[in-house]
Motif scaffolding. Structure first.
Motif, PDB file in Angstrom:
ATOM      1  N   SER A 110     -16.752  -7.511  -0.227  1.00 46.03           N
ATOM      2  CA  SER A 110     -15.675  -7.938   0.651  1.00 46.03           C
ATOM      3  C   SER A 110     -14.738  -8.778  -0.206  1.00 46.03           C
ATOM      4  CB  SER A 110     -16.231  -8.757   1.811  1.00 46.03           C
ATOM      5  OG  SER A 110     -15.193  -9.110   2.691  1.00 46.03           O
ATOM      6  N   MET A 111     -13.444  -8.459  -0.179  1.00 43.77           N
ATOM      7  CA  MET A 111     -12.478  -9.153  -1.024  1.00 43.77           C
ATOM      8  C   MET A 111     -11.275  -9.576  -0.199  1.00 43.77           C
ATOM      9  SD  MET A 111     -12.595  -6.815  -4.439  1.00 43.77           S
ATOM     10  CE  MET A 111     -12.075  -8.152  -5.519  1.00 43.77           C
ATOM     11  N   GLN A 112     -10.659 -10.671  -0.594  1.00 45.53           N
ATOM     12  CA  GLN A 112      -9.441 -11.122   0.056  1.00 45.53           C
ATOM     13  C   GLN A 112      -8.256 -10.524  -0.687  1.00 45.53           C
ATOM     14  OE1 GLN A 112      -8.004 -15.315  -0.159  1.00 45.53           O
ATOM     15  NE2 GLN A 112      -8.434 -15.259   2.041  1.00 45.53           N
ATOM     16  N   ILE A 113      -7.297 -10.013   0.079  1.00 43.69           N
ATOM     17  CA  ILE A 113      -6.092  -9.453  -0.532  1.00 43.69           C
ATOM     18  C   ILE A 113      -4.857 -10.108   0.078  1.00 43.69           C
ATOM     19  CG2 ILE A 113      -7.159  -7.228  -1.042  1.00 43.69           C
ATOM     20  CD1 ILE A 113      -5.537  -6.081   1.348  1.00 43.69           C
ATOM     21  N   LEU A 114      -3.778 -10.064  -0.671  1.00 41.41           N
ATOM     22  CA  LEU A 114      -2.464 -10.423  -0.159  1.00 41.41           C
ATOM     23  C   LEU A 114      -1.754  -9.112   0.136  1.00 41.41           C
ATOM     24  CD1 LEU A 114      -0.168 -12.400   0.458  1.00 41.41           C
ATOM     25  CD2 LEU A 114       0.484 -12.248  -1.950  1.00 41.41           C
ATOM     26  N   VAL A 115      -1.413  -8.896   1.398  1.00 31.26           N
ATOM     27  CA  VAL A 115      -0.798  -7.634   1.809  1.00 31.26           C
ATOM     28  C   VAL A 115       0.659  -7.621   1.355  1.00 31.26           C
ATOM     29  CG1 VAL A 115      -0.241  -6.141   3.756  1.00 31.26           C
ATOM     30  CG2 VAL A 115      -2.342  -7.508   3.790  1.00 31.26           C
ATOM     31  N   GLN A 116       1.023  -6.573   0.606  1.00 30.10           N
ATOM     32  CA  GLN A 116       2.377  -6.452   0.074  1.00 30.10           C
ATOM     33  C   GLN A 116       3.288  -5.613   0.950  1.00 30.10           C
ATOM     34  OE1 GLN A 116       1.096  -5.058  -3.855  1.00 30.10           O
ATOM     35  NE2 GLN A 116       2.114  -6.871  -4.666  1.00 30.10           N
ATOM     36  N   GLY A 117       2.738  -4.588   1.590  1.00 30.85           N
ATOM     37  CA  GLY A 117       3.555  -3.711   2.419  1.00 30.85           C
ATOM     38  C   GLY A 117       2.992  -2.312   2.413  1.00 30.85           C
ATOM     39  N   PRO A 118       3.797  -1.335   2.827  1.00 31.87           N
ATOM     40  CA  PRO A 118       3.315   0.046   2.859  1.00 31.87           C
ATOM     41  C   PRO A 118       2.940   0.547   1.462  1.00 31.87           C
ATOM     42  CG  PRO A 118       5.368  -0.174   4.082  1.00 31.87           C
ATOM     43  CD  PRO A 118       5.152  -1.463   3.342  1.00 31.87           C
ATOM     44  N   SER A 119       1.952   1.416   1.423  1.00 34.94           N
ATOM     45  CA  SER A 119       1.545   2.035   0.169  1.00 34.94           C
ATOM     46  C   SER A 119       2.700   2.861  -0.380  1.00 34.94           C
ATOM     47  CB  SER A 119       0.328   2.926   0.415  1.00 34.94           C
ATOM     48  OG  SER A 119       0.093   3.771  -0.684  1.00 34.94           O
ATOM     49  N   ARG A 120       2.874   2.836  -1.685  1.00 30.64           N
ATOM     50  CA  ARG A 120       3.960   3.602  -2.302  1.00 30.64           C
ATOM     51  C   ARG A 120       3.726   5.100  -2.179  1.00 30.64           C
ATOM     52  NH1 ARG A 120       3.458   1.255  -7.858  1.00 30.64           N
ATOM     53  NH2 ARG A 120       1.572   0.399  -6.969  1.00 30.64           N
ATOM     54  N   LYS A 121       2.457   5.532  -2.213  1.00 29.64           N
ATOM     55  CA  LYS A 121       2.159   6.972  -2.159  1.00 29.64           C
ATOM     56  C   LYS A 121       1.973   7.484  -0.743  1.00 29.64           C
ATOM     57  CE  LYS A 121       0.230   7.284  -6.754  1.00 29.64           C
ATOM     58  NZ  LYS A 121      -0.895   7.670  -7.581  1.00 29.64           N
ATOM     59  N   PRO A 173       3.108   5.978   2.945  1.00 26.63           N
ATOM     60  CA  PRO A 173       3.679   4.890   3.740  1.00 26.63           C
ATOM     61  C   PRO A 173       2.971   4.654   5.081  1.00 26.63           C
ATOM     62  CG  PRO A 173       5.183   6.759   3.634  1.00 26.63           C
ATOM     63  CD  PRO A 173       4.045   7.070   2.719  1.00 26.63           C
ATOM     64  N   LEU A 174       2.050   5.530   5.474  1.00 23.86           N
ATOM     65  CA  LEU A 174       1.282   5.314   6.702  1.00 23.86           C
ATOM     66  C   LEU A 174       0.133   4.331   6.473  1.00 23.86           C
ATOM     67  CD1 LEU A 174       1.173   8.977   8.047  1.00 23.86           C
ATOM     68  CD2 LEU A 174       2.740   7.122   8.681  1.00 23.86           C
ATOM     69  N   ARG A 175      -0.148   4.010   5.213  1.00 22.37           N
ATOM     70  CA  ARG A 175      -1.203   3.056   4.869  1.00 22.37           C
ATOM     71  C   ARG A 175      -0.550   1.826   4.241  1.00 22.37           C
ATOM     72  NH1 ARG A 175      -6.337   5.549   2.446  1.00 22.37           N
ATOM     73  NH2 ARG A 175      -7.248   4.096   3.894  1.00 22.37           N
ATOM     74  N   MET A 176      -1.315   0.755   4.166  1.00 23.53           N
ATOM     75  CA  MET A 176      -0.803  -0.488   3.597  1.00 23.53           C
ATOM     76  C   MET A 176      -1.425  -0.726   2.228  1.00 23.53           C
ATOM     77  SD  MET A 176       1.352  -1.585   5.823  1.00 23.53           S
ATOM     78  CE  MET A 176       1.648  -3.300   5.449  1.00 23.53           C
ATOM     79  N   VAL A 178      -5.343  -2.558  -3.571  1.00 23.36           N
ATOM     80  CA  VAL A 178      -6.230  -2.101  -2.498  1.00 23.36           C
ATOM     81  C   VAL A 178      -5.385  -1.415  -1.441  1.00 23.36           C
ATOM     82  CG1 VAL A 178      -7.902  -2.779  -0.733  1.00 23.36           C
ATOM     83  CG2 VAL A 178      -7.810  -4.034  -2.900  1.00 23.36           C
ATOM     84  N   ILE A 179      -5.773  -0.203  -1.081  1.00 24.08           N
ATOM     85  CA  ILE A 179      -5.110   0.570  -0.030  1.00 24.08           C
ATOM     86  C   ILE A 179      -5.997   0.503   1.208  1.00 24.08           C
ATOM     87  CG2 ILE A 179      -4.231   2.853   0.634  1.00 24.08           C
ATOM     88  CD1 ILE A 179      -2.782   1.604  -1.784  1.00 24.08           C
ATOM     89  N   ALA A 190      -0.934  -2.447   9.421  1.00 20.85           N
ATOM     90  CA  ALA A 190       0.381  -2.364  10.056  1.00 20.85           C
ATOM     91  C   ALA A 190       1.332  -3.322   9.358  1.00 20.85           C
ATOM     92  CB  ALA A 190       0.261  -2.721  11.534  1.00 20.85           C
ATOM     93  N   GLY A 191       2.613  -3.127   9.604  1.00 24.80           N
ATOM     94  CA  GLY A 191       3.630  -3.969   8.997  1.00 24.80           C
ATOM     95  C   GLY A 191       3.446  -5.442   9.296  1.00 24.80           C
ATOM     96  N   ARG A 192       2.826  -5.756  10.424  1.00 23.13           N
ATOM     97  CA  ARG A 192       2.617  -7.168  10.781  1.00 23.13           C
ATOM     98  C   ARG A 192       1.699  -7.887   9.803  1.00 23.13           C
ATOM     99  NH1 ARG A 192      -2.394  -7.381  13.561  1.00 23.13           N
ATOM    100  NH2 ARG A 192      -3.028  -5.331  14.260  1.00 23.13           N
ATOM    101  N   HIS A 193       0.949  -7.123   8.992  1.00 27.58           N
ATOM    102  CA  HIS A 193       0.049  -7.735   8.011  1.00 27.58           C
ATOM    103  C   HIS A 193       0.766  -8.169   6.735  1.00 27.58           C
ATOM    104  CE1 HIS A 193      -2.976  -5.187  10.274  1.00 27.58           C
ATOM    105  NE2 HIS A 193      -3.387  -6.423  10.442  1.00 27.58           N
ATOM    106  N   ARG A 194       1.986  -7.683   6.530  1.00 30.32           N
ATOM    107  CA  ARG A 194       2.733  -7.991   5.291  1.00 30.32           C
ATOM    108  C   ARG A 194       2.812  -9.502   5.090  1.00 30.32           C
ATOM    109  NH1 ARG A 194       8.347  -5.320   3.657  1.00 30.32           N
ATOM    110  NH2 ARG A 194       6.957  -3.557   3.802  1.00 30.32           N
TER     111      ARG A 194
END
Length: 125
Positions: free
Chosen positions: A35-46, A48-51, A61-62, A66-70
């Motif tokens: 289990s790891m902590q991440i900083l959510v950057q936004g939609p995946s570049r490859k 866009p339905l994933r973060m 990490v993919i 949702a956008g609210r996690h950014r």
């Protein structure tokens, strides 16, 4: 001029990329199950339905989100890895328990009621 034939250069390049990918795969496999902590950057570049987010050690990490996690810090369970990418499942947190979203979906899909599901949650780490 060029002393090494183009086909030799290409073969050496292919071999180097194979070695780099294998080393990356071996290193990233060590994160699976954590289990790891991440900083959510936004939609995946490859996709866009994933973060997409980054760990404290700068690993990508993919995950389903949702956008609210950014911009938020989010705990994810690492479920699989690629050569240079980790794939995770967000963890649902409450003060006493932790459960991944995929586990929650499986239990709810199997007919468990929400109070039963929360009774099955494991203690927070």
């Amino acid at each position: 001029d060029d002393q090494i034939p183009q086909e030799v250069k290409e073969e050496r390049h292919r071999h180097l990329l194979d070695v780099i990918n294998e080393v990356g795969r071996e290193r990233y496999d060590t994160y699976v199950g954590r289990s790891m902590q991440i900083l959510v950057q936004g939609p995946s570049r490859k996709n866009p339905l994933r973060m997409e987010g980054r760990t404290r050690c700068n690993k990508i990490v993919i995950f389903e989100g949702a956008g609210r996690h950014r911009g938020q810090l989010l705990d994810v369970d690492i479920e699989r890895s690629g050569s240079f990418t980790l794939y995770g499942d967000p963890v649902i947190l409450n003060p006493d328990n932790v459960m991944s979203l995929s586990t929650l979906a499986i239990l709810l899909g199997a007919g468990f009621a929400v109070p039963q599901v929360f009774g099955l949650m494991r203690p927070a780490r």
